[in-house]
Every structure is written in C-alpha cells, then in structure tokens.
Design an enzyme around this catalytic site. Structure first.
Site, mmCIF file in Angstrom:
data_model
loop_
_atom_site.group_PDB
_atom_site.id
_atom_site.type_symbol
_atom_site.label_atom_id
_atom_site.label_comp_id
_atom_site.label_asym_id
_atom_site.label_seq_id
_atom_site.Cartn_x
_atom_site.Cartn_y
_atom_site.Cartn_z
ATOM 1 N N LYS A 124 0.872 -1.177 0.000
ATOM 2 C CA LYS A 124 0.000 0.000 0.000
ATOM 3 C C LYS A 124 0.906 1.221 0.000
ATOM 4 C CE LYS A 124 -2.778 2.684 3.195
ATOM 5 N NZ LYS A 124 -3.428 2.723 4.508
ATOM 6 N N GLY A 178 -8.318 8.154 10.808
ATOM 7 C CA GLY A 178 -8.585 8.261 12.242
ATOM 8 C C GLY A 178 -9.733 9.190 12.596
ATOM 9 N N ASN A 233 -8.953 0.316 10.347
ATOM 10 C CA ASN A 233 -8.002 0.124 11.440
ATOM 11 C C ASN A 233 -8.535 0.728 12.727
ATOM 12 O OD1 ASN A 233 -5.825 -0.211 13.142
ATOM 13 N ND2 ASN A 233 -4.395 0.973 11.944
#
Ligand code: SF4
Lengths: 275, 375
Positions: free
Chosen positions: A97, A158, A206
């Site tokens: 990635k 995030g 994630n």
C-alpha cells in the site's frame, strides 16, 4: 456461484482488510484478525522489527492472512520506494500500500508523489495499492501506471467520520475498472456496509476496530457488515427515487396510453448493476 | 517571517485582559469544535478553563485514541557529553557547576548503545551539553555512525546548529531534532541564561525551523515549566508548534513540557528553585489544551515527573515517553554510580524499559519500540 475478489492471482472471499497500527497489543490484534477471518492485513514497515525476538508484529499475523506492507511515514515518492524495496528484501512479499503523506495536520495523502511511487514499483513487479484522495483523473493515471486496486479515503485517517467522499467514490466505482477499496475514516460497521453497497470491492479499517472497547468483537461486526453490504450490492439495490415507487406501478393499467419509444428507464436499468 | 516575527507580534499580549473575555460558553464552544484558532487555544489555558478540565480530558482522550491508537512510542536518551559553555541557572551542566566532566569515546558510545538496544528500543535521543568546541558536529556524526548499527531512528538534542549542519547530520543518519527554547519570554530568557552562546535568543528560537528546512523527519520543541508564567509560556509554545506545522506540514512536530520539580528531593549541584510554581493540575491543563488545539501533535512526557503522574497522563494526550533514562554521561552502563552528582536534572522515574513496558501493557497500551526505519 462464489464471490471472490481477485487481485494478482489471489482469490479473496473476505472483503474486509484490517490495518494493524493502533491495537493495544499484538495478541489482541491477532485475535481480531482471526475473529474477522481477515485475509489481508496492512502492516507499516516502520513498525516491523525483525531483530526483536518477542515483539515482531509479523509473528502475530495469522498464517492465512496476507500481509500488505504499507509505506506509512513516507513523505515523498523516494521514501516510499525505499520502503517498498526494503520490505521486499526483508521477505515481506510484494503487496504494497503506497501511503505518502506530506501533511501531518490532516494526514491527507499526496496523490502526486504516490503516483510517482506507483509507476516505479509496479514496473518492479510489486502489486501496488495506492492510498489517495478520491480523484477520478488521478485514479485513472494510477490505473495506467500499473496499480492493482485503488484505495480512496472515505474521510481523513482516524477521523471516524464515515464516507464523506461518497459522491466521488461512487464516480470512481463507476468509472474505474480496478477494484476500489475504501481506506480511512470509516468509524462504524454500517459505514463499511455502505461502501460495499456502493459497489466498492473491499474496505480497509483500522482505528474503528483497534480502539473500540472490544476490538475482537468489533472486527467481527465489521466483517459481517462488509459481507452484508456486498450481498446487498450483488442482489441489486434499487436506485433511490425522489418520490415513492410502488412495487407494482399504480398506472400500469394505462398500457395503451404509454407513448412508444419514450426512452424511460425500465426498472431493471435503474438498478445498481453488480460488476 | 521567522517565528521571531510571530513572537514579536504577540509578546505584549495582556493575559489578564485576554482572559477577561473568556466565558464558560466560549470554552464550551471550543470543546464542540474540531478546528480551534489560537484565541480558543488561549481560552483553554485560562483560569476559567480549569473548571472544564474533565470535559477537556474526555475530548483529549478521544482525539488521542483516534489518531494514535492505544500505542505509546518509547525511546531512550543517551548523554554523550556534559561539557558546556553556558551558564543556565536551572541546569546541572552549567559551566560554573563543579561536576565530573566527561565525553564518551566512540568505544564507550558503542557500549552504551549495546546496552540500550538490548532492551529492544530502536529509537535513541542523543544529548550533549552545549559545547561546540568539545563536541563539534563531526563528533556527533561519528557517534551517529556507531549508533546506526543499533537504532533505526536517531534524534539529537544538542546546541542549535546552522541549517547546513543539520542537513549534514540528516544525510548522516539523524532523523529527529529536539530543541527546547526553555523560556519564550525574551527578557526572562536573558536573565536566566547568564553567559555563553545560548544567550542568543533568536538563534535558538529559529533552530527548529532550520532543522525542518534541513529535512528532519521530526522536530520537537518545548518550554521548561517553572521559569516564566506557565500560561503565557504554553501559549507561545503552542504558537510555535502551529507555526512549524503550518510551514512544514510534512515534518512531524512534537512538544514536551518538562517541569522543574519543586524542592521535595535530594539537593543536587546547582539546585534551582522554580520561579513560577506549576502544579500537577496545571501540567494536565497544558497537555489537554495542546491535544485539543493540535490533534495530531506528538506529546512527550519527561522523566522529571514521577511514575504515578506519568501514568495518569498517559490517557490524556501523551504519545511518547522515555524509558530506562539516565541523565548523566555514560549513565546506562559506565558511570551509573555518578547519577546523583552529575546529572543534568533529577529523574523521578527510574524504571527500566522492561518495567515501563509491563506497566504500559497492564494499562492497555502497546509499547512501540520501533516506529521508524533507517532509509
Ligand atoms: S541547559 Fe544546556 S546549555 Fe544550559 S547549562 Fe545545561 S547543558 Fe548547558
């Protein structure tokens, strides 16, 4: 018929990719990957410590899970190239990635530097996944440069804000022939499901899993949501109309009055066709 | 315009007046926003915001979790030399202090490196007293060449350098720069830094910018709490961090707010009493204000603080901490017994890397030993 996502000869039945960066421990990360039956996990090379006997993250990636190294921390194409080559030399495989970030304030990707790295690494035989802003033109260039899939962001890393870039991702899904994998910003399983309903090939999560109170359970929730979304997509989701549409047309009896060759879309055409 | 320009524009800021405009509602508004301006940051540092510490903590914790996850990066400091050409009133290395002066040979550097790296840590911060003569850039580079074998990330905390010197070290394997202004108040700065090259306020103030221009991957700045008015100092530190973030978005900017501890410890050489008292509550307020103002900022917590306080701060915004620290030259292996007499400052947290790791794990954090690689 079984539904696989095929990339570089690998057949993946689980379309939830999991990022490994933010878990409270490797054992919990491992459990989460197992519970979700993840087949792809991204690992930042900067966190891989081969010399450490007890702490190497690679030892906690389940056997059946493919490792996609990511170049996180790279600030330009050159750094991404070096990370890619180091990863390959270290035996971490050739799935990579490309994450190039030159903006520590919002953590938004630099698609131009990313593109430069994709060009070179694809030529060197890497299976390349560029992480980028959902921009159709640059996405097309990534395809020409040899990317194996495109990873547009749903919202900043995030941020848990969900699919803020929905309109743009839809365009990419419609126009780009490679798998579109939404990466970053998904905060809830329902948002992962939404991406799959849009026709994305997979999602990468994630933060939402790693920092939840029960990462193992959350991984499972995401996995099931992704599956549900995929199933819904394959089933053909009716397009949303502005006004309600009855399941059988209320004016169907007026057959003779219907003008010929009016070009109106039939019901089946207005469905979101599976790829 | 360098940061000195920003400092100059704001240096006459009347804190009292500024705080008189802060209302409970304005603080509440800041807590509901995602992007705060500098006025709102100042609001979070105000006496008024002390009533909102709990809600600030909730917000700071959520932000930290989202952006940094349940991880804490660990590093070890290593003192190479304590020769110093300056006389900073608060420091044990002050040239007027009668301490055993040393500078590690490269063999000694290797010995310390072997010991520290055996704990698994891959990040090292090397420090010297500020003597360009005794520890020139070439010496620092020689040490870096040794350390490269053991560590994947090497940061320096040395006297301020010129941009080309930073660039030379970056090429040579250094990726991080730490340099604290100590005190932003220029007049106070002049009073506390009695003599030596460190008196040059501006050259120090602009050092982080020179490091960023020289392509350091990370730059950490800080103010030493206990010197000037802490609200003002924290505000200028915040302006400085924001200035660097805006100008160098690809550099990881970090801060630290070490505090001169009140006199509840064994007297040391050159013992210095804080000019301004900063309570635990105040330190917490500063850290929370920073986390909310600059969500992705790295925040380190010093070993000057005691273990319990460090642990309590963890969930509020801290992203890195040192472990297994020694603040004397060769303190890890060679001159352990000299810790008391020749340290730069007194360490409150003496725990080993293994102990800190265990504590972090117990609290649900992954201790990160390696977070960068030598490219
Ligand atoms: S703070 Fe730095 S410059 Fe000042 S005396 Fe100590 S080592 Fe020297």
């Amino acid at each position: 018929m079984e539904d696989f996502l095929e990339i570089a000869g690998e057949k993946l039945s689980n379309r939830l990719f999991i990022g490994t960066g933010k878990f409270s421990s490797y054992p919990i990360m491992k459990q989460a990957l197992e519970e979700a039956k993840a087949q792809v996990a991204t690992v930042a090379l900067r966190r891989v410590d081969e010399s450490s006997k007890t702490e190497n993250i690679m030892d906690y990636i389940p056997q059946k899970c493919k490792v996609m190294i990511n170049t996180s921390g790279a600030r330009d194409a050159q750094e991404a190239l070096r990370i890619g080559r180091l990863a390959k030399a270290a035996g971490a495989g050739n799935w990579i990635k490309i994450e190039v970030i030159r903006d520590n304030k919002y953590l938004l990707p630099d698609s131009i530097e990313t593109f430069k790295a994709v060009e070179v690494l694809a030529k060197e035989g890497f299976v390349v996944f560029p992480y980028m802003s959902p921009d159709l033109s640059i996405g097309r260039r990534m395809v020409d440069a040899g990317a194996s899939a495109i990873m547009p962001l749903g919202s900043p890393i995030g941020s848990n804000r969900g699919v803020k870039t929905r309109e743009l991702i839809e365009i990419m899904v419609n126009e780009i022939k490679l798998p579109i994998i939404v990466d970053a910003g998904l905060g809830k399983p329902s948002e992962a499901c939404e991406c799959m309903e849009l026709g994305c090939a997979a999602v990468l999560v994630n933060t939402a899993i790693a920092v939840s109170e029960d990462p193992v359970k959350m991984a499972k929730a995401f996995s099931q949501a992704v599956y549900a979304g995929r199933l819904a997509y394959l089933s053909g989701i009716p397009a949303m109309g502005k006004t309600a549409r009855a399941s059988s047309p209320l004016t169907g009896f007026l057959r003779e009055d219907k003008p010929q060759g009016d070009g109106l879309a039939s019901d089946s055409q207005s469905h979101n066709k599976p790829q | 315009m360098s940061f000195y320009g920003v400092y100059s524009q704001n240096k006459d800021l009347d804190l009292k007046k500024a705080f008189s405009f802060i209302s409970p509602a304005s603080i509440q508004e800041s807590l509901e926003k995602n992007n705060l301006d500098t006025k709102q940051f100042l609001g979070l540092l105000s006496p008024q915001a002390e009533n909102n510490l709990e809600s600030m903590a909730q917000k700071a914790q959520a932000i930290t979790r989202n952006y940094f996850g349940n991880t804490i990066q660990l590093y070890a400091p290593m003192y190479l030399s304590n020769y110093c050409d300056n006389s900073c009133l608060y420091c044990g290395f002050n040239l007027n202090n009668d301490i055993q002066r040393r500078q590690l040979t490269l063999e000694e550097v290797e010995k310390e490196a072997q010991f520290i790296s055996s704990s698994g840590l891959k990040h090292i911060l090397i420090l010297t007293g500020e003597s360009r003569l005794k520890s020139p850039v070439s010496y620092i580079q020689d040490c870096v060449n040794v350390l490269k074998k053991y560590f994947t990330s090497i940061s320096i905390e040395v006297y301020p350098l010129a941009e080309n010197e930073y660039a030379r070290l970056v090429v040579g394997g250094v990726d991080g720069l730490t340099i604290y202004q100590e005190v932003y108040d220029e007049q106070l700065y002049a009073k506390i830094h009695i003599c030596g090259p460190k008196k040059d306020y501006k050259f120090r103030l602009d050092a982080p910018e020179r490091g960023a221009k020289a392509r350091m991957r990370s730059v950490s700045i800080g103010a030493l709490l206990g010197l000037g008015n802490w609200r003002r100092e924290a505000f200028f530190l915040g302006l400085h961090a924001k200035y660097l973030l805006d100008k160098f978005p690809d550099v990881e900017i970090g801060i630290s707010v070490p505090r001169i501890r009140p006199q509840n410890h064994q007297p040391q050489v050159g013992d210095f009493k804080p000019i301004c008292q900063v309570s635990d509550r105040n330190v917490i307020q500063i850290i929370l204000a920073f986390r909310i103002f600059l969500p992705r900022l790295g925040i380190a917590i010093s070993t000057r603080e005691n273990p319990e306080f460090r642990e309590n701060l963890l969930s509020l915004g801290i992203t890195r901490m040192s472990a297994g620290s020694a603040t004397n030259v060769g303190g890890h292996t060679l001159y352990k017994e000299e810790k008391e007499q020749s340290s730069q400052f007194e360490i409150q947290d003496q725990r080993t890397v293994g102990q800190i790791k265990a504590v972090l794990e117990g609290k649900g954090y992954q201790p990160v030993f390696k977070d960068w690689l030598y490219l």
